[in-house]
Write an enzyme that holds these catalytic residues in place. Sequence first.
Site, short mmCIF file in Angstrom:
data_model
loop_
_atom_site.label_atom_id
_atom_site.label_comp_id
_atom_site.label_asym_id
_atom_site.label_seq_id
_atom_site.Cartn_x
_atom_site.Cartn_y
_atom_site.Cartn_z
N GLU A 45 0.84 -1.21 0.00
CA GLU A 45 0.00 0.00 0.00
C GLU A 45 0.87 1.26 0.00
O GLU A 45 0.51 2.28 -0.57
CB GLU A 45 -0.90 0.01 1.24
N GLU A 211 -7.05 -2.16 11.19
CA GLU A 211 -6.33 -1.02 11.78
C GLU A 211 -7.21 0.21 12.05
O GLU A 211 -6.94 0.97 13.00
CB GLU A 211 -5.17 -0.54 10.88
N ASP A 234 -11.47 -7.78 -1.00
CA ASP A 234 -12.18 -9.07 -0.93
C ASP A 234 -13.60 -8.84 -0.44
O ASP A 234 -13.86 -7.89 0.29
CB ASP A 234 -11.44 -10.03 0.01
N1 FMC Z 1 -10.66 -8.42 6.91
C1 FMC Z 1 -9.79 -7.73 7.67
N2 FMC Z 1 -8.78 -6.99 7.17
C2 FMC Z 1 -8.65 -6.91 5.84
C3 FMC Z 1 -9.53 -7.59 4.99
C4 FMC Z 1 -10.57 -8.38 5.57
N3 FMC Z 1 -11.45 -9.06 4.84
N4 FMC Z 1 -9.15 -7.34 3.72
N5 FMC Z 1 -8.06 -6.53 3.76
C5 FMC Z 1 -7.74 -6.25 5.01
C6 FMC Z 1 -6.57 -5.37 5.41
C7 FMC Z 1 -6.19 -5.32 6.89
O1 FMC Z 1 -6.49 -4.04 7.41
C8 FMC Z 1 -4.71 -5.65 6.92
O2 FMC Z 1 -3.92 -4.48 6.91
C9 FMC Z 1 -4.48 -6.40 5.64
O3 FMC Z 1 -5.44 -5.91 4.73
C10 FMC Z 1 -4.70 -7.89 5.77
O4 FMC Z 1 -3.80 -8.52 6.59
#
Ligand code: FMC
Length: 276
Positions: A45, A211, A234
């Site tokens: 990122e 975060e 996702d």
């Molecule tokens: N659930 C939680 N975190 C993430 C996510 C999901 N379905 N998709 N992408 C993320 C983010 C988180 O904030 C982390 O920084 C990283 O991407 C995944 O480890």
Amino acid sequence: MAPPEETTAAHAAAEAAAIEENLAAKTTGDQPISTIVIVVAMQTEALPLVAKFELSEDLDRSVFPKGVPWVRYHGTYKGLHINLVWPGKDAVLGVDSVGTVSASLLTYASIQAFKPDLIINAGTAGGFQAKGASIIDVYLASDVAFHDRRIPIPVIFDLYGIGARRTFSTPNLVKQLGIKVGKLSTGDSLDMCPQDESSITANDATLKDMEGAAVAYVADLLSVPTILIKAVTDIVDGPKPTAEEFMENVVAVSAALHYAVTEVVDFISGKSLSDL
Ligand code: FMC
């Protein structure tokens, strides 16, 4: 080649003066925004933003405690002093230090060091299609809350655990950029257990990350306005396993994220907090 010592010293002095000047100007929300801190969790990122804003890595790292893996890139872009920070790679395992603990510490240390007018937490997130999210969508989070801090002691402790708060309101930015707006729920797991799922539903979240609410909590403690820009890697309520879909999309979505952050920073440039 390392820069000559006088150049480094002059640079450090100029930076210290800029921080002082910024502090002196911070009496109302009417002065132009001068210093921003962009907090990201992953190198993927960070790098497109470092390139776009032509930031340089602070190799000296003396602004942070000795030995921490935290990385800071900095520079001036369209009149804004930009500090982009990410928590670096875990010293033992060598992976990005994602999650609330690293993000909180880094946000705290960065506010102490750079006295920003504004924090931007930019990152990837899961999205809920039931709430209208699609892969690569970019959102501004209007609200944040936690979904894995269950303290079932009624009335107050339970609410403390959820830690719901509104983010800094930016109606003009939302209008100008036409960016989607949704609520963000934060927890320390990439996957989702049934208890987390019901908390996320209770939080009315469109987005799920690891975060955002932590960054917002620390920034709130220290009275720094915060905006959160999240791009969907996702679909949490879709058919694909989250980890697989995340890995498939993270690079492309980080590129989309960097376009959105650039638009936001371009909009912020020359404006005061009350213009946002
Ligand atoms: N659930 C939680 N975190 C993430 C996510 C999901 N379905 N998709 N992408 C993320 C983010 C988180 O904030 C982390 O920084 C990283 O991407 C995944 O480890």
